[in-house]
Design an enzyme around this catalytic site. Structure first.
Site, PDB file in Angstrom:
ATOM      1  N   GLY A  13       0.763  -1.241   0.000  1.00 27.74           N
ATOM      2  CA  GLY A  13       0.000   0.000   0.000  1.00 27.74           C
ATOM      3  C   GLY A  13       0.790   1.285   0.000  1.00 27.74           C
ATOM      4  O   GLY A  13       0.275   2.331   0.400  1.00 27.74           O
ATOM      5  N   GLY A  14       2.034   1.246  -0.486  1.00 29.87           N
ATOM      6  CA  GLY A  14       2.851   2.454  -0.501  1.00 29.87           C
ATOM      7  C   GLY A  14       2.266   3.561  -1.365  1.00 29.87           C
ATOM      8  O   GLY A  14       2.330   4.741  -1.011  1.00 29.87           O
ATOM      9  N   ASP A  33      -3.359  -7.363  -6.178  1.00 28.32           N
ATOM     10  CA  ASP A  33      -2.071  -8.021  -5.960  1.00 28.32           C
ATOM     11  C   ASP A  33      -2.316  -9.499  -5.681  1.00 28.32           C
ATOM     12  O   ASP A  33      -3.355  -9.865  -5.105  1.00 28.32           O
ATOM     13  CB  ASP A  33      -1.318  -7.384  -4.787  1.00 28.32           C
ATOM     14  N   ILE A  56      -3.522 -10.020 -12.764  1.00 25.27           N
ATOM     15  CA  ILE A  56      -4.046  -8.954 -13.607  1.00 25.27           C
ATOM     16  C   ILE A  56      -4.471  -9.469 -14.972  1.00 25.27           C
ATOM     17  O   ILE A  56      -5.477  -9.028 -15.540  1.00 25.27           O
ATOM     18  CB  ILE A  56      -3.001  -7.825 -13.725  1.00 25.27           C
ATOM     19  N   GLU A  57      -3.744 -10.460 -15.509  1.00 24.69           N
ATOM     20  CA  GLU A  57      -4.058 -10.956 -16.847  1.00 24.69           C
ATOM     21  C   GLU A  57      -5.368 -11.742 -16.909  1.00 24.69           C
ATOM     22  O   GLU A  57      -5.847 -12.064 -18.000  1.00 24.69           O
ATOM     23  CB  GLU A  57      -2.907 -11.793 -17.401  1.00 24.69           C
ATOM     24  N   SER A  75       3.572  -0.940  -9.417  1.00 20.61           N
ATOM     25  CA  SER A  75       4.940  -1.381  -9.158  1.00 20.61           C
ATOM     26  C   SER A  75       5.025  -2.837  -9.618  1.00 20.61           C
ATOM     27  O   SER A  75       4.931  -3.762  -8.802  1.00 20.61           O
ATOM     28  CB  SER A  75       5.281  -1.284  -7.670  1.00 20.61           C
ATOM     29  N   CYS A  78       9.691  -6.800  -9.814  1.00 20.86           N
ATOM     30  CA  CYS A  78      11.013  -6.314 -10.218  1.00 20.86           C
ATOM     31  C   CYS A  78      12.014  -7.429 -10.487  1.00 20.86           C
ATOM     32  O   CYS A  78      13.077  -7.189 -11.058  1.00 20.86           O
ATOM     33  CB  CYS A  78      11.564  -5.375  -9.144  1.00 20.86           C
ATOM     34  N   SER A 334       9.109  -2.929  -1.361  1.00 22.31           N
ATOM     35  CA  SER A 334       8.253  -1.754  -1.309  1.00 22.31           C
ATOM     36  C   SER A 334       8.966  -0.530  -1.870  1.00 22.31           C
ATOM     37  O   SER A 334      10.053  -0.619  -2.455  1.00 22.31           O
ATOM     38  CB  SER A 334       7.789  -1.513   0.135  1.00 22.31           C
TER      39      SER A 334
END
Length: 351
Positions: A13-14, A33, A56-57, A75, A78, A334
């Site tokens: 939740g950043g 998420d 999401i897909e 985000s 990564c 985060s």
């Protein structure tokens, strides 16, 4: 007007906290998420938000049309781009959600978001995923700006270099969009709010030689760019501590013998610390700084203290069922709330 926000790859939740910092009137219409631990922490801090634990897909286009968001924050994972990973880029299945967003959602959506903000690791800017992002934005008439920024540039004593992009839908592209900027303006108001949130805690005994060694903000923080504030605005580690001493987080003799020669150890008067990774507390080398207390004990920074260094609000918390190891992992993935707040300020007013 109330800004309708979709928080994609929402983590702990950043982005939500950064919106609070910005002072803009907004509504999170969904936080998405697939990490159940991150979703648990998010829900504990923001129980009013609809959290979607789903890839999401797998979300159809008609749902995105129904949401009709004004702002997407994201985000994406990564790991496909980190130096420590295999750097498989778009061949890594963890990019599937991001690719789906670019190719199948944003390009086909009638109710496109007016604003987009993306954060990722240093190195993302050299990836095929990055090229896909820019191509998609250009094809859909977004003007954008790109940044490499670290909190330490703003006097926050933590080195955390990240790639950022802010985009706004309009008719003409920004002719400087391809330039990666390492400076940003329009942050004075938020800097004042940050100093109010974490006021200076002067006092206490200290070694002046140690203070001098720690006063060089950029010396031992590689990738730090130009400091953007006056030196007297720089904050100390002490401003972000819960307490100086904490026996629960002290290293035992075995850990000290194994880790001291590879660790970065700082005091409460330091103006810098190394980037905290998701392996902090598990491995020593390259995972973040350790803290030397006033009684010369060596300890880890607590999850709350790292959250403070990431500029999460004072009231932000981890539920009791979240272990320290889980909290460190979430924090390592985060973002810095203050830097995102600055980017939002610039996105709404300049981009």
């Amino acid at each position: 007007m109330v800004l309708r926000v979709l928080e994609l790859f929402s983590g702990m939740g950043g982005m939500h906290c950064a919106l609070d910092l910005s002072g803009r009137e907004y509504e999170i219409i969904a936080a998405i998420d697939i990490n159940p631990t991150a979703n648990l922490v998010y829900a504990s801090n923001f129980p009013e938000v609809s959290i979607i634990n789903r890839s999401i897909e797998t979300i159809p286009l008609k749902q995105w049309e129904k949401w009709s968001a004004d702002l997407w924050t994201m985000s994406p994972p990564c790991q496909p781009f980190t130096r420590q990973g295999k750097q498989e880029d778009l061949n890594d299945r963890r990019t599937d959600g991001f690719v789906h967003l670019m190719k199948n959602i944003l390009s086909q959506l009638n109710s496109k978001p007016k604003y987009i903000l993306l954060e990722n690791v240093f190195g993302f800017q050299n990836s095929d995923a990055h090229q896909l992002l820019l191509h998609t934005l250009q094809s859909n008439h977004y003007s954008y700006e790109q940044y490499l920024l670290s909190p330490i540039q703003f006097g926050i004593p933590n080195s955390r270099l990240r790639y950022y992009l802010i985009a706004k839908q309009q008719d003409q592209l920004n002719t400087n969009a391809s330039v990666l900027q390492t400076r940003i303006s329009n942050f004075d108001r938020l800097l004042t709010k940050l100093h109010e949130q974490f006021p200076s805690k002067c006092g206490g005994s200290y070694d002046k030689n140690s203070l001098h060694r720690n006063d060089q903000i950029t010396d031992q923080c590689s990738h730090s760019s130009e400091i953007l504030i006056d030196s007297n605005q720089s904050m100390l580690i002490n401003d972000f501590l819960v307490s100086n001493e904490n026996s629960e987080f002290e290293l035992d003799d075995k850990q000290l013998k194994r880790g001291l020669h590879v660790c970065d150890i700082i005091t409460c008067h330091a103006k810098r610390s190394f980037c905290f990774t998701k392996s902090y507390g598990k491995y020593f080398e390259g995972t973040g700084s350790l803290f030397r207390t006033e009684t010369d004990r060596i300890r880890y920074f607590t999850p709350k203290e790292i959250a403070n260094l990431h500029c999460f609000p004072q009231g932000y918390h981890f539920p009791e069922e979240i272990t320290n190891r889980q909290a460190y992992a979430l924090l390592g993935n985060s973002l810095n709330v203050f830097v995102i707040g600055v980017l939002l300020e610039n996105l709404f007013e300049r981009c």
